[in-house]
Design an enzyme around this catalytic site. Structure first.
Site, PDB file in Angstrom:
ATOM      1  CB  SER A   1      -6.310  -8.255 -18.458  1.00 22.03           C
ATOM      2  OG  SER A   1      -6.732  -7.187 -19.288  1.00 22.03           O
TER       3      SER A   1
ATOM      4  CE  LYS B   1      -3.524  -4.740 -19.552  1.00 25.12           C
ATOM      5  NZ  LYS B   1      -3.952  -6.119 -19.274  1.00 25.12           N
TER       6      LYS B   1
END
Length: 278
Positions: A42, A119
């Site tokens: 990701s 993230k």
């Protein structure tokens, strides 16, 4: 005759040594640096599956989430940070707290599942965030994006889970070149980083998110392959992340393994030792 030196039970001494070592390691991990191994794609191209890094826990101060979790369901071990430091949960505050900066790559505790996620910090408290036709808008203004070629990787199973990458250039056979469009995105404040795009999908067109006070909005750099704050209502979606759920900032990759295990040193990527995370 010299007095005989008294010695303890060797088994007891060994157990004490192990306990002391674990206590020291636990204190070090809680206060200073936490190891983190990247399990998914990701955050490509910034972080690759198999990257091993240490998270700087001093960057934002300490909360209940700073306590380590030990999740090994296979062995019946599931010790959560709340089991150890739950007494510090509930006020959305931190001890010696420092504010994160937009663009930081952050490890945080998932607000629902409690798992550790990594993230990029996109939205600050009070910001409005929206994706329009694949372009990020912050406070109604589009961010600056410039094309930066193509990100290419081999189509093959990656990491211990054997995940195959998604490709922009359509179905790709095993061993073929899996390509994605690469761009450089500049956030308000000046942080520039690479992002990837695979194709047009729902997460490229969203409503407007208003970040509550004391919370943050996160997105993966691999924009079309990331369960993040855009997916609050979906499985594995993150939503807004409370301040107290921040664990630390990722600053540098220590080493990286392209194989099924980080212990397979012959699969280590030679170009990623001590790589700075931008």
């Amino acid at each position: 005759m010299a007095a005989k030196e008294k010695t303890g039970n060797p088994i007891v001494e060994t157990i004490k040594t192990i306990v002391y070592a674990l206590l020291i390691a636990g204190i070090f991990r809680t206060l200073f640096f936490q190891p983190f191994w990247i399990p998914s794609g990701s955050m490509k191209p910034t972080l690759l599956i198999g990257d091993f890094l240490f998270v700087n826990k001093m960057a934002y101060g300490y909360s209940y989430a700073s306590c380590p979790s030990l999740m090994m369901p296979r062995f019946g071990i599931e010790i959560d940070a709340k089991d150890i430091c739950g007494w510090a949960d509930g006020e959305n505050t931190r001890l010696w707290g420092g504010d994160p900066e937009r663009g930081d790559v952050v490890v945080f505790r998932h607000p629902v599942s409690g798992r550790d996620y990594i993230k990029r910090l996109i939205g600050m408290p009070g910001d409005t965030i929206q994706m329009k036709a694949g372009l990020l808008h912050i406070n109604d203004a589009p961010v600056k994006v410039v094309d930066d070629g193509v990100f290419s990787e081999v189509m093959e199973p990656q990491g211990p889970q054997g995940v195959r990458p998604r490709c922009e250039n359509g179905p790709v056979g095993n061993g073929g070149a899996c390509e994605k469009g690469r761009q450089l995105e500049t956030l308000p404040g000046g942080t520039t980083h690479a992002i990837l795009n695979i194709g047009n999908q729902q997460s490229d067109r969203t409503g407007t998110y208003t970040v509550p006070e004391g919370h943050y909005f996160f997105m993966g750099d691999n924009r079309d392959n990331s369960a993040d704050s855009r997916l609050a209502q979906q499985v594995n979606g993150v939503g807004f992340v409370p301040y107290e759920n921040l664990i630390g900032r990722a600053d540098r990759v220590m080493f990286s393994s392209a194989g099924r295990s980080m212990l397979f040193f012959w699969t280590w990527r030679g170009d990623r030792f001590f790589e700075k995370i931008e």
